[in-house]
Write a protein that holds these residues in place. Structure first.
Motif, PDB file in Angstrom:
ATOM      1  N   ALA A  21       0.830  -1.206   0.000  1.00 36.07           N
ATOM      2  CA  ALA A  21       0.000   0.000   0.000  1.00 36.07           C
ATOM      3  C   ALA A  21       0.863   1.255   0.000  1.00 36.07           C
ATOM      4  N   LEU A  22       0.335   2.311  -0.648  1.00 31.95           N
ATOM      5  CA  LEU A  22       1.087   3.552  -0.741  1.00 31.95           C
ATOM      6  C   LEU A  22       1.365   4.134   0.649  1.00 31.95           C
ATOM      7  N   GLU A  23       0.404   3.954   1.582  1.00 29.79           N
ATOM      8  CA  GLU A  23       0.611   4.475   2.935  1.00 29.79           C
ATOM      9  C   GLU A  23       1.866   3.872   3.563  1.00 29.79           C
ATOM     10  N   VAL A  24       2.064   2.559   3.345  1.00 26.46           N
ATOM     11  CA  VAL A  24       3.231   1.882   3.904  1.00 26.46           C
ATOM     12  C   VAL A  24       4.509   2.380   3.247  1.00 26.46           C
ATOM     13  N   ARG A  25       4.460   2.549   1.925  1.00 26.71           N
ATOM     14  CA  ARG A  25       5.635   3.026   1.207  1.00 26.71           C
ATOM     15  C   ARG A  25       6.030   4.435   1.658  1.00 26.71           C
ATOM     16  N   LEU A  26       5.003   5.296   1.821  1.00 26.51           N
ATOM     17  CA  LEU A  26       5.284   6.675   2.240  1.00 26.51           C
ATOM     18  C   LEU A  26       5.778   6.721   3.682  1.00 26.51           C
ATOM     19  N   SER A  27       5.284   5.799   4.503  1.00 25.93           N
ATOM     20  CA  SER A  27       5.759   5.741   5.884  1.00 25.93           C
ATOM     21  C   SER A  27       7.245   5.407   5.915  1.00 25.93           C
ATOM     22  N   ALA A  28       7.647   4.433   5.087  1.00 25.28           N
ATOM     23  CA  ALA A  28       9.060   4.095   4.995  1.00 25.28           C
ATOM     24  C   ALA A  28       9.864   5.244   4.397  1.00 25.28           C
ATOM     25  N   TYR A  29       9.232   5.963   3.489  1.00 22.72           N
ATOM     26  CA  TYR A  29       9.864   7.132   2.873  1.00 22.72           C
ATOM     27  C   TYR A  29      10.162   8.199   3.934  1.00 22.72           C
ATOM     28  N   ILE A  30       9.183   8.441   4.819  1.00 20.15           N
ATOM     29  CA  ILE A  30       9.356   9.425   5.896  1.00 20.15           C
ATOM     30  C   ILE A  30      10.501   9.019   6.818  1.00 20.15           C
ATOM     31  N   ASP A  31      10.605   7.719   7.087  1.00 23.00           N
ATOM     32  CA  ASP A  31      11.646   7.224   8.002  1.00 23.00           C
ATOM     33  C   ASP A  31      13.021   7.135   7.346  1.00 23.00           C
ATOM     34  N   GLY A  32      13.094   7.381   6.027  1.00 26.98           N
ATOM     35  CA  GLY A  32      14.379   7.298   5.339  1.00 26.98           C
ATOM     36  C   GLY A  32      14.906   5.891   5.226  1.00 26.98           C
ATOM     37  N   GLU A  33      13.974   4.901   5.120  1.00 29.87           N
ATOM     38  CA  GLU A  33      14.381   3.504   5.119  1.00 29.87           C
ATOM     39  C   GLU A  33      14.281   2.858   3.735  1.00 29.87           C
ATOM     40  N   LEU A  34      14.115   3.648   2.689  1.00 29.08           N
ATOM     41  CA  LEU A  34      14.002   3.112   1.337  1.00 29.08           C
ATOM     42  C   LEU A  34      15.343   3.187   0.617  1.00 29.08           C
ATOM     43  N   GLY A  35      15.478   2.278  -0.348  1.00 31.01           N
ATOM     44  CA  GLY A  35      16.647   2.336  -1.200  1.00 31.01           C
ATOM     45  C   GLY A  35      16.568   3.543  -2.120  1.00 31.01           C
ATOM     46  N   GLU A  36      17.675   3.871  -2.724  1.00 35.07           N
ATOM     47  CA  GLU A  36      17.742   5.073  -3.555  1.00 35.07           C
ATOM     48  C   GLU A  36      16.778   4.999  -4.735  1.00 35.07           C
ATOM     49  N   ALA A  37      16.640   3.823  -5.346  1.00 36.29           N
ATOM     50  CA  ALA A  37      15.762   3.687  -6.506  1.00 36.29           C
ATOM     51  C   ALA A  37      14.304   3.951  -6.134  1.00 36.29           C
ATOM     52  N   GLU A  38      13.850   3.340  -5.017  1.00 33.68           N
ATOM     53  CA  GLU A  38      12.464   3.551  -4.594  1.00 33.68           C
ATOM     54  C   GLU A  38      12.232   4.988  -4.152  1.00 33.68           C
ATOM     55  N   LYS A  39      13.214   5.569  -3.499  1.00 32.77           N
ATOM     56  CA  LYS A  39      13.087   6.962  -3.070  1.00 32.77           C
ATOM     57  C   LYS A  39      12.930   7.871  -4.282  1.00 32.77           C
ATOM     58  N   THR A  40      13.730   7.627  -5.317  1.00 24.16           N
ATOM     59  CA  THR A  40      13.627   8.434  -6.529  1.00 24.16           C
ATOM     60  C   THR A  40      12.262   8.261  -7.182  1.00 24.16           C
ATOM     61  N   GLU A  41      11.753   7.025  -7.183  1.00 25.93           N
ATOM     62  CA  GLU A  41      10.435   6.745  -7.760  1.00 25.93           C
ATOM     63  C   GLU A  41       9.340   7.505  -7.020  1.00 25.93           C
ATOM     64  N   LEU A  42       9.420   7.495  -5.671  1.00 27.55           N
ATOM     65  CA  LEU A  42       8.399   8.196  -4.876  1.00 27.55           C
ATOM     66  C   LEU A  42       8.553   9.704  -4.991  1.00 27.55           C
ATOM     67  N   ASP A  43       9.774  10.197  -5.114  1.00 27.93           N
ATOM     68  CA  ASP A  43       9.981  11.633  -5.342  1.00 27.93           C
ATOM     69  C   ASP A  43       9.247  12.079  -6.606  1.00 27.93           C
ATOM     70  N   ALA A  44       9.368  11.273  -7.653  1.00 27.85           N
ATOM     71  CA  ALA A  44       8.701  11.607  -8.911  1.00 27.85           C
ATOM     72  C   ALA A  44       7.183  11.562  -8.743  1.00 27.85           C
TER      73      ALA A  44
END
Length: 275
Positions: A8-31
Motif C-alpha cells: 500500500a502507498l501508505e506503507v511506502r510513504l511511511s518508509a519514505y518518511i523514516d528514510g528507510e528506502l533504497g535510492e531507486a524507490e526513493k527516486t520513484e516516490l519523489d517523482a
C-alpha cells in the motif's frame, strides 16, 4: 534498506518518511510526489499523524496510572519473560514502526472530519475537562497532605477517635456534609481520629485509620454542590498512593492509602455505604 514495491502507498510513504528506502524507490516516490497531488496530501497526513501519535503517547506517559493496572502489574500478568521475548522477536521489525504511524494518521483524519462537530458542541463539553482538572487538583492536594500527616507519630490527628461524637459534629459543621464515622474494624482498619484540611480555600474532612501493617488509610470528603450524582468508584494513583473517589448527595469523597493495598476498592464501597 526496505523493499516496499507492491504494498500500500501508505506503507511506502511511511518508509519514505523514516528514510528507510533504497535510492531507486526513493527516486520513484519523489517523482510520484512531484506529479500527484493526492500522494502529497497523503504524505502530509502521515507526517501529521506521526507528530500527533508521538504527542499523544507522551501525554499518555504523564497521565495518572489506573490503580487496577498497577495492581495487575504487581501481581503479574501470567506471561513468562521467555514467551514475551519470543513474541517480541517474532514481530516483524518494520511493522512495529509502520502500523502505529498508520493508526495515528487515521486518527488525524477522523479528528479532521469531526472538527465542525467539535466546534458546534464545544460549549456543552467545557464542563467535563474543567471538572477533571478540579478533580486532579483535589487528589493532588490530598496526596500532599497524606504524605505529611501519615508520617506523624504523636500528632497523627487533631481529635482522637475516643471523641467520635465531637468529630462528627465538628466536621459536619465545618465542611457542611452530614456523615457518620464508618466502622471498618472488620476490614482490618482501626479508627485513629480526624483532621480538618483546606483544599482550594475550602474545608475538607479527613478521617484517619491504621491497618494491621501500621499503614495509614484516610477518608477525605468535601461539600461540592456541582458534583453530579454518581455511584461510580474511580480508581487512580499518585506516586505510591492509591485513590478511590466517588460523589454522593452534593459531596465528593475519596479514600487514600498505599497503592500496594489491593483492598482499597472494597474499602471505598464499604465506607460509602456506612458514611
Amino acid at each position: 534498506m526496505l523493499q516496499t514495491k507492491g504494498v500500500a502507498l501508505e506503507v511506502r510513504l511511511s518508509a519514505y518518511i523514516d528514510g528507510e528506502l533504497g535510492e531507486a524507490e526513493k527516486t520513484e516516490l519523489d517523482a510520484l510526489l512531484a506529479s500527484d497531488e493526492d500522494a502529497r496530501a497523503l504524505l502530509d497526513k502521515l507526517k501529521a499523524g506521526s507528530a500527533f501519535g508521538n504527542g499523544a503517547f507522551e501525554d499518555f506517559l504523564h497521565d495518572p496510572v489506573p490503580l487496577a493496572l498497577v495492581r495487575q502489574i504487581k501481581q503479574g500478568s501470567g506471561i513468562s519473560p521467555k514467551s514475551e521475548r519470543v513474541a517480541t522477536a517474532n514481530l516483524p521489525k518494520r511493522s512495529a514502526h509502520i502500523w502505529p504511524r498508520i493508526v495515528a494518521a487515521s486518527t488525524v483524519l477522523l479528528l479532521l472530519g469531526g472538527v465542525a462537530g467539535f466546534i458546534l458542541g464545544s460549549a456543552t463539553n467545557i464542563a467535563e475537562p474543567t471538572r477533571m482538572a478540579n478533580e486532579r487538583s483535589w487528589l493532588d492536594e490530598i496526596a500532599e497532605y497524606h504524605h505529611v500527616y501519615s508520617r506523624q507519630r504523636e500528632h497523627l490527628v487533631e481529635v482522637p477517635a475516643a471523641q467520635g461524637e465531637k468529630i462528627e459534629t465538628w466536621l459536619a459543621s465545618s465542611v457542611g456534609v452530614t456523615f457518620r464515622i464508618p466502622t471498618l474494624d472488620g476490614k482490618g482498619l482501626t479508627f485513629e481520629g480526624a483532621r480538618l484540611l483546606v483544599v482550594d480555600g475550602n474545608p475538607v474532612a479527613q478521617l484517619v485509620y491504621r491497618d494491621r501493617e501500621g499503614e495509614i488509610v484516610a477518608i477525605c470528603f468535601r461539600k461540592q454542590a456541582a458534583a453530579p450524582p454518581s455511584g461510580d468508584f474511580i480508581e487512580t494513583i499518585r506516586g505510591d498512593l492509591g485513590f478511590v473517589s466517588w460523589q454522593r448527595n452534593g459531596a465528593s469523597f475519596v479514600i487514600v492509602g498505599p497503592s500496594s493495598n489491593p483492598a482499597l476498592q472494597d474499602l471505598a464501597e464499604t465506607a460509602a455505604a456506612a458514611i
